[in-house]
Motif scaffolding. Structure first.
Motif, short mmCIF file in Angstrom:
data_model
loop_
_atom_site.label_atom_id
_atom_site.label_comp_id
_atom_site.label_asym_id
_atom_site.label_seq_id
_atom_site.Cartn_x
_atom_site.Cartn_y
_atom_site.Cartn_z
N GLN A 94 13.91 4.52 -6.77
CA GLN A 94 14.65 3.69 -5.81
C GLN A 94 13.80 3.34 -4.61
OE1 GLN A 94 18.06 6.24 -5.28
NE2 GLN A 94 19.27 5.11 -6.79
N ALA A 95 13.00 4.30 -4.15
CA ALA A 95 12.10 4.02 -3.02
C ALA A 95 11.07 2.97 -3.40
CB ALA A 95 11.41 5.30 -2.56
N ARG A 96 10.50 3.11 -4.60
CA ARG A 96 9.50 2.14 -5.07
C ARG A 96 10.12 0.75 -5.18
NH1 ARG A 96 7.86 5.03 -8.70
NH2 ARG A 96 6.01 5.81 -7.68
N LEU A 97 11.33 0.68 -5.72
CA LEU A 97 12.01 -0.62 -5.87
C LEU A 97 12.29 -1.25 -4.50
CD1 LEU A 97 13.37 -2.67 -7.76
CD2 LEU A 97 15.46 -1.31 -7.58
N ALA A 98 12.75 -0.45 -3.54
CA ALA A 98 13.03 -0.98 -2.21
C ALA A 98 11.75 -1.49 -1.55
CB ALA A 98 13.68 0.09 -1.33
N GLU B 29 4.40 16.86 0.20
CA GLU B 29 3.87 15.56 -0.19
C GLU B 29 4.89 14.45 0.05
OE1 GLU B 29 2.03 13.28 -4.14
OE2 GLU B 29 2.62 15.38 -4.27
N LEU B 30 6.14 14.71 -0.33
CA LEU B 30 7.19 13.70 -0.13
C LEU B 30 7.48 13.49 1.36
CD1 LEU B 30 9.58 14.61 -3.08
CD2 LEU B 30 8.09 12.62 -2.88
N ALA B 31 7.38 14.55 2.13
CA ALA B 31 7.59 14.42 3.58
C ALA B 31 6.54 13.51 4.21
CB ALA B 31 7.57 15.79 4.24
N ALA B 32 5.30 13.60 3.72
CA ALA B 32 4.23 12.73 4.24
C ALA B 32 4.52 11.27 3.90
CB ALA B 32 2.88 13.16 3.67
N HIS B 33 5.00 11.00 2.68
CA HIS B 33 5.36 9.63 2.30
C HIS B 33 6.54 9.13 3.13
CE1 HIS B 33 2.60 9.14 -1.03
NE2 HIS B 33 2.93 10.34 -1.47
N ALA C 222 0.83 -1.21 0.00
CA ALA C 222 0.00 0.00 0.00
C ALA C 222 0.87 1.26 0.00
CB ALA C 222 -0.93 0.00 1.21
N LEU C 223 1.99 1.23 0.73
CA LEU C 223 2.90 2.37 0.73
C LEU C 223 3.50 2.59 -0.65
CD1 LEU C 223 4.80 1.72 4.10
CD2 LEU C 223 3.20 3.60 3.62
N GLU C 224 3.84 1.49 -1.33
CA GLU C 224 4.38 1.61 -2.69
C GLU C 224 3.35 2.18 -3.64
OE1 GLU C 224 5.80 -1.03 -6.49
OE2 GLU C 224 5.46 -2.05 -4.58
N PRO D 228 3.99 8.80 -5.45
CA PRO D 228 3.71 9.45 -6.73
C PRO D 228 4.60 8.89 -7.83
CG PRO D 228 4.90 10.93 -5.25
CD PRO D 228 4.57 9.71 -4.46
N ARG D 229 4.06 8.86 -9.03
CA ARG D 229 4.80 8.36 -10.19
C ARG D 229 5.67 9.48 -10.76
NH1 ARG D 229 4.95 2.97 -10.66
NH2 ARG D 229 3.01 2.13 -9.92
N ALA D 230 6.76 9.08 -11.41
CA ALA D 230 7.59 10.06 -12.09
C ALA D 230 6.85 10.61 -13.30
CB ALA D 230 8.90 9.39 -12.54
N TRP D 231 7.06 11.86 -13.59
CA TRP D 231 6.49 12.51 -14.77
C TRP D 231 4.96 12.42 -14.80
CZ3 TRP D 231 10.67 14.88 -15.89
CH2 TRP D 231 11.90 14.24 -15.87
N ARG D 232 4.30 12.60 -13.69
CA ARG D 232 2.84 12.57 -13.66
C ARG D 232 2.28 13.87 -14.22
NH1 ARG D 232 1.59 13.30 -7.23
NH2 ARG D 232 2.68 15.28 -7.01
N GLU D 233 1.01 13.84 -14.60
CA GLU D 233 0.37 14.97 -15.27
C GLU D 233 0.36 16.23 -14.40
OE1 GLU D 233 -3.49 14.06 -16.72
OE2 GLU D 233 -2.80 12.38 -17.93
N GLU D 234 0.14 16.07 -13.11
CA GLU D 234 0.04 17.25 -12.24
C GLU D 234 1.40 17.80 -11.83
OE1 GLU D 234 -1.08 13.61 -9.65
OE2 GLU D 234 -1.27 14.27 -11.71
#
Length: 196
Positions: free
Chosen positions: A133-137, A42-46, A23-25, A29-35
């Motif tokens: 790298q975070a997603r892969l880990a 946002e990254l601090a919350a993740h 669920a965390l993965e 957020p995805r790279a190069w997203r529309e927004e």
């Protein structure tokens, strides 16, 4: 009613931990997203969510070690959780690097100098690399926890039944191979060509 087998209980806890990591993965957020790129808040919350789960996994491993007479299942679960904590630590470090790059982007935002443009380009690349790298880990953590759960209890019975059914269908003596009509029209011509 008898208590569940220790291996089953340990495997269930590992699967629960794997579900949480998955669920965390999925929330990253995805790279190069529309927004656009994620910002520092946002990254601090993740990063906080990953770090909290990392701490929870470490606390669970420490609680298992503190038991006076650990079972074999407890020992295996402790090993699995400590390995998962290592991967989660790598994910935390990677998302923290991405957050640092988001701060650099904020710093260069609106500036028109060549140096600011170069900073934005490099920070964007490193931010996306940190997210990957975070997603892969996190994915490695999920896979490792699920593998360890299977080692404790054996494979999932439903999945095993489906696999056996698929194998029996493919090796059945009266199995038929279906060919599309377009391919059927070409078959005699190809066969005739081979005879010559």
């Amino acid at each position: 009613m008898p208590l569940p087998d220790p291996n089953t209980r340990s495997a269930q806890r590992l699967r629960t931990a794997a579900d949480r990591v998955q669920a965390l993965e999925a929330a990253l957020p995805r790279a190069w997203r529309e927004e656009g790129l994620p910002g520092l808040p946002e990254l601090a919350a993740h990063a906080t969510a990953i770090r909290d789960h990392h701490q929870q996994v470490l606390d669970s491993a420490a609680a298992l070690i503190s038991r006076p007479h650990p079972t074999t299942a407890d020992r295996a679960e402790t090993r699995a959780l400590s390995n998962a904590a290592e991967h989660l630590g790598a994910a935390t470090a990677a998302i923290s690097r991405a957050a640092t790059m988001a701060a650099r982007l904020h710093e260069a935002d609106g500036l028109g100098s060549p140096r600011a443009a170069e900073t934005r380009e490099r920070a964007t690349q490193h931010l996306n690399l940190g997210l990957s790298q975070a997603r892969l880990a996190l994915r490695e953590t999920t896979e490792q926890l699920r593998r360890d759960a299977v080692l404790l209890t054996g494979p999932d019975p439903e999945r095993t039944a489906r696999r056996l059914a698929a194998i029996s269908r493919t090796v059945a003596p009266n199995a038929r191979v279906l060919v599309s009509p377009a391919r059927t029209a070409d078959m005699p011509r190809q066969a005739a060509g081979r005879r010559r």
